[in-house]
Design an enzyme around this catalytic site. Structure first.
Site, PDB file in Angstrom:
ATOM      1  N   HIS A  65       0.843  -1.205   0.000  1.00 38.08           N
ATOM      2  CA  HIS A  65       0.000   0.000   0.000  1.00 38.08           C
ATOM      3  C   HIS A  65       0.872   1.248   0.000  1.00 38.08           C
ATOM      4  O   HIS A  65       0.669   2.176  -0.788  1.00 38.08           O
ATOM      5  CB  HIS A  65      -0.900  -0.030   1.239  1.00 38.08           C
ATOM      6  CG  HIS A  65      -1.755   1.187   1.382  1.00 38.08           C
ATOM      7  ND1 HIS A  65      -1.345   2.297   2.090  1.00 38.08           N
ATOM      8  CD2 HIS A  65      -2.981   1.494   0.886  1.00 38.08           C
ATOM      9  CE1 HIS A  65      -2.294   3.219   2.038  1.00 38.08           C
ATOM     10  NE2 HIS A  65      -3.308   2.747   1.315  1.00 38.08           N
ATOM     11  N   CYS A  99      -6.375   1.757 -16.675  1.00 37.66           N
ATOM     12  CA  CYS A  99      -6.078   2.736 -15.634  1.00 37.66           C
ATOM     13  C   CYS A  99      -5.476   2.100 -14.386  1.00 37.66           C
ATOM     14  O   CYS A  99      -5.425   2.713 -13.343  1.00 37.66           O
ATOM     15  CB  CYS A  99      -7.334   3.513 -15.269  1.00 37.66           C
ATOM     16  SG  CYS A  99      -8.637   2.472 -14.592  1.00 37.66           S
TER      17      CYS A  99
END
Ligand code: ADP
Ligand code: MG
Ligand code: MG
Length: 879
Positions: free
Chosen positions: A454, A831
């Site tokens: 993350h 994307c």
């Protein structure tokens, strides 16, 4: 019978897969420069190495005979014989894989010396010292490479010999000292292996060839391959080459030379050399080498020849070259050449200069740039000339350098930023709640996680430097301290991180600023002319959008709306919306959010000035906007004890958290499922988008994107919903705005034709598509099984970094193909994080997509990668 052995005269640079880079290029140099410039020899193929490994380390049939024949030819050509007591031939046995793996594989020099031939060499060269120096080097290298005897054993003996004689340099050891040392080395050999040092040159050769093959599977080499994504099954070639001697006295020497400055790319050749030395002395750092320009005083003619050869090689290879050379008694020999690895600034400078010198055309020049390295040009870095102590190392997760005070929480980072202080956010790992801290901090440092953690993803997305997984750090969040190997740092202490290199230091290292310089601008202009793919950016804020446009983004491919609800002034309103008991009270709460959302979109449309903007309607599960259940339960407990007045509110909140909690929320009520269950949320968002569009000075191109579609009826219903709001706002679907979907579930790829009937565009959401196709959870797997999978060669890199071509990539191709079949004008984009990964960009070009979208700082990289894709695959489709 398979041909396992090629003479240098038979090879060429096109044969690098078979002959390895070194073998192919030595062969090529033999052609281009003539045999008098390159010592003769032959190459044993990488295929032989592969067979050898498959057969549990036994040579393939016929190899030994072919080596013997090639050796005969070499002896004939040299007019010398291996092991001859009068005038012996000596050879080197050199590793050389398809891609260079500097220092990872083994090489043996001076092979063919023994107790007799050493005397022949001494007499024949009239240089006894040289002969014994060569012999002791051979015993040392052979022992180390073939028998794994630790290098220090020999180094200690050299040191003892120097101490005994009161000298400090290796070159000061005289003949007697070297004779004694050779004997000591042979004794060490016998002690360590229980065998005498082999006197038979054929046996020496056989062992050395095997040792080079074996070095391919050594730990060092394997670790390097994993880092650099080199497959384990390529194998290394082995080059057997006549020795030339740089250690024959003052008119001999060895060096390395680049055809241009290897750091800046400036047109002057650079490099190092040492008089009276063999090649390994130059690189080992035992002696301090001299700058290549000083060769002019040492031997002007040889210097001139070398400069001429560098020019010639560069023109021939059409790329900057990195070479090794040796001068033996005034005669120059070239031992190696390869395309130079170079930092981004040198790569860009070379490309521009090469075009203006008419060495390359633009397409060729672009192909010499490794887009992955360009990151470094877009971020400040530690001054490469600075001296500092590395406190800890970690994964270079997001490039650039940053300095600041240590803080341990996102809230502290935000507070510090408001005071105008620079901070580094230091945490064991990060999650969604820390994102505000990323904005506020100059850089991120974690002790856990890898390149796809993350922290790494968010930091890269925002262009914040990050070092993650710095395992030496012991972070105590409660005490607010970091301990590293005996040093303890506290909140407020200053540190510096370099996310390009993965280093952490407490020293105040000077930083050098990044800027897109003229050369880089020029190269990017060429790329724009050549590429077919458009490049958009993922941006959620006007600041990111502006930054991305400066870097060349042609629109926004993904604007996520959830971050807009995380902001401090929005959160209570968002919570009120989620807590609402019925549709009407939810609508009331949403009405308060509407003008705020509208403002957000106005800012983004303004920044993008008429370019397309794909806006994804709310995607994450609602629980992400509420406090975490455990914290809340504790708060309820405390409120109960204190008999606090807000106890009922907290209890109600906890109840709601339980209501909406799910076993696996990432597979739960999110994406368009929210839109089906709570249409009023999407209605509000669409109003906000379209009102912002109407308010814009330059009419924007809003593309409204429905996330996580599985069934065509989902997109059908959502399209209807959007259109009805559009009608209310007086805008025309298909002209004033479009509606499409994010393709991020395998089912959607299979039924893309059905979905495409209700979509103006598809945008492949390859992050979730990778998770759902592989059944991997990105946040969990990085630190759990991915390292083992890499270790065991099940995968060669994280599928979240480069698209998994045969699996997830196939789904993308299928979705694109089937979707376009049902809806010819369908616009196709991608994307996910992969949109900024050069190798994945090439894949998307071939899959026939219209654009890639990536984080702002990767836009220039994607522009270059897209141009390279178009150069390599001009048709731009598989079909
Ligand atoms: P690496 O790939 O680690 O550079 P090399 O095979 O290039 O290994 O060899 C190590 C060193 O030995 C280099 O400096 C090289 O120039 C030198 N060397 C290799 N073969 C010969 C040779 N035949 N004559 C003289 N020097 C050699
Ligand atoms: Mg080399
Ligand atoms: Mg998603």
């Amino acid at each position: 019978m398979t041909k396992w052995v090629y003479d240098f005269a038979e090879g060429s640079k096109e044969m690098r897969e078979l002959l390895g880079g070194k073998g192919a290029n030595v062969a090529e140099m033999t052609r281009v420069l003539g045999p008098e410039r390159v010592p003769a020899g032959f190459t044993i193929t990488t295929e032989a190495c592969v067979e050898y490994m498959k057969a549990q380390r036994s040579e393939p049939e016929g190899m030994a005979e072919q080596v013997a024949e090639a050796l005969d030819r070499l002896q004939e050509m040299a007019g010398k014989t291996l092991g001859d007591r009068d005038d012996p031939l000596l050879v080197s046995v050199r590793s050389g894989a398809r891609e260079s793996m500097p220092g990872m594989l083994d090489t043996v020099l001076n092979l063919g010396l023994n107790d007799e031939s050493v005397n022949g060499l001494a007499e024949n060269t009239d240089n006894e010292r040289f002969a014994w120096d060569s012999y002791r080097r051979f015993v040392q290298m052979f022992g180390n490479v073939s028998r794994g005897i630790a290098g220090e054993k020999f180094e200690d003996a050299i040191k003892a010999a120097k101490d005994q004689r009161g000298v400090s340099e290796d070159t000061e050891l005289d003949v007697d000292a070297l004779k004694e040392l050779t004997q000591t080395f042979k004794d060490i050999y016998a002690q360590e292996t229980g065998e005498d040092f082999p006197q038979d040159p054929q046996e020496q050769l056989r062992h050395s060839i095997r040792a080079v093959f074996d070095s391919w599977v050594g730990n060092r080499a394997r670790a390097y391959r994993r880092q650099n994504h080199i497959p384990d099954d390529w194998g290394t070639a082995v080059n057997v080459q006549q020795m030339v001697f740089g250690n024959k006295g003052d008119t001999s020497g060895s060096g390395v030379a680049f055809s241009r400055d290897e750091v800046t790319g400036a047109p002057e050749p650079s490099g190092d050399f040492l008089p009276n030395a063999q090649g390994e002395d130059v690189v080992s750092g035992v002696r301090t080498p001299r700058d290549i320009s000083e060769m002019r005083e040492w031997m002007p003619e040889v210097h001139e020849q070398l400069m001429e050869i560098l020019r010639k090689l560069e023109a021939h290879y059409k790329n900057m070259q990195d070479t090794e050379f040796t001068v033996e008694e005034g005669q120059l020999y070239m031992l190696q050449t390869r395309n130079a690895k170079r930092p981004a600034q040198a790569a860009v400078r070379f490309a521009v200069d090469a075009v203006s010198e008419n060495l390359l055309d633009r397409a060729q020049a672009l192909m010499t740039i490794d887009p992955g390295t360009l990151d470094a040009l877009l971020h400040p870095t530690f001054d490469p000339k600075a001296d500092f102590d590395v406190l800890a190392s970690g994964v270079n997760a997001s490039p650039g350098a940053a300095k600041g005070e240590i803080v341990f929480t996102a809230a502290d980072a935000v507070a510090a930023a408001e005071d105008g202080r620079d901070v580094i956010l230091v945490r064991p790992f990060t999650d969604a709640e820390d994102v505000a801290g990323f904005h506020a901090a100059r850089g991120i440092l974690t002790s856990e996680g890898g390149k796809a953690s993350h922290a790494a993803l968010v930091a890269r997305g925002m262009g914040r430097p990050a070092v993650v997984g710095a395992q030496a750090l012991e972070i105590d969040l409660a005490a607010k301290t970091v301990s590293v190997n005996g040093t303890k740092l506290h909140e407020g202490d200053r540190i510096a991180i370099d996310g390009t290199k993965g280093q952490v230091t407490t020293d105040d290292v000077p930083l050098v600023e990044a800027r897109v310089d003229e050369n880089f601008e020029e190269v990017l202009r060429w790329a724009d002319e050549l590429r077919r793919l458009d490049v958009r950016t993922n941006a959620d804020t006007p600041e990111d959008a502006t930054r991305a446009r400066e870097l060349g983004a042609q629109g926004i491919g993904l604007c996520r709306t959830e971050h807009m609800f995380m902001a401090e002034d929005r959160q209570p309103k968002m919570r009120a919306m989620i807590m609402a008991d019925d549709r009407d009270s939810r609508k009331e709460a949403l009405a308060e959010l509407l003008p705020l959302q509208q403002e957000d979109f106005e800012g983004i449309f303004k920044a993008m000035a008429g370019l397309p903007v794909t806006i994804r309607l709310l995607d994450p599960p609602l629980h992400e906007f509420l406090p975490n259940a455990e914290d809340l339960a504790a708060a309820v407990e405390r409120a109960r004890l204190e008999d606090a007045h807000d106890l009922p509110r907290l209890e109600r909140l906890l109840e709601r958290v339980h209501e909406i909690s799910e076993e696996n929320p990432m597979l739960g009520t999110r994406g368009c499922r929210l839109g089906i269950l709570y249409p009023e949320i999407y209605e509000m968002q669409v109003h906000a988008i379209l009102r912002a569009a109407k308010a814009a000075a330059e009419p924007p191109h809003p593309e409204i994107m429905i996330p996580l579609v599985d069934y065509e009826h989902e997109i059908e219903i959502m399209r209807e919903l959007v259109k009805s709001i559009g009608d209310q706002e007086g805008l025309e679907i298909g002209t004033d705005y479009t509606v499409g979907t994010m393709i991020e579930l395998p089912r959607a790829c299979f039924v893309a034709d059905r979905i495409a009937r209700f979509a103006d565009f598809f945008s492949f959401g390859t992050n979730d598509l990778t998770q759902t196709a592989l059944g991997f959870s990105r946040d969990d797997v990085e630190s759990k099984f991915v390292p083992t999978y890499l270790e065991r060669s099940i995968i060669d890199r994280s599928p979240f970094e480069t698209i998994d071509k045969p699996g997830v990539g196939w789904l993308v191709r299928l979705g694109a193909w089937v979707g376009r079949e049902a809806h010819p004008g369908l616009q196709l984009g991608i994307c996910g994080e992969h949109g900024g990964d050069p190798e994945s960009v090439v894949f998307f070009h071939r899959a026939g997509l219209d654009y890639v979208s990536c984080s702002p700082f990767r836009v220039p990289i994607a522009r270059i990668a897209a141009a390279q894709a178009a150069i390599r695959y001009p048709i731009g489709r598989w079909d």
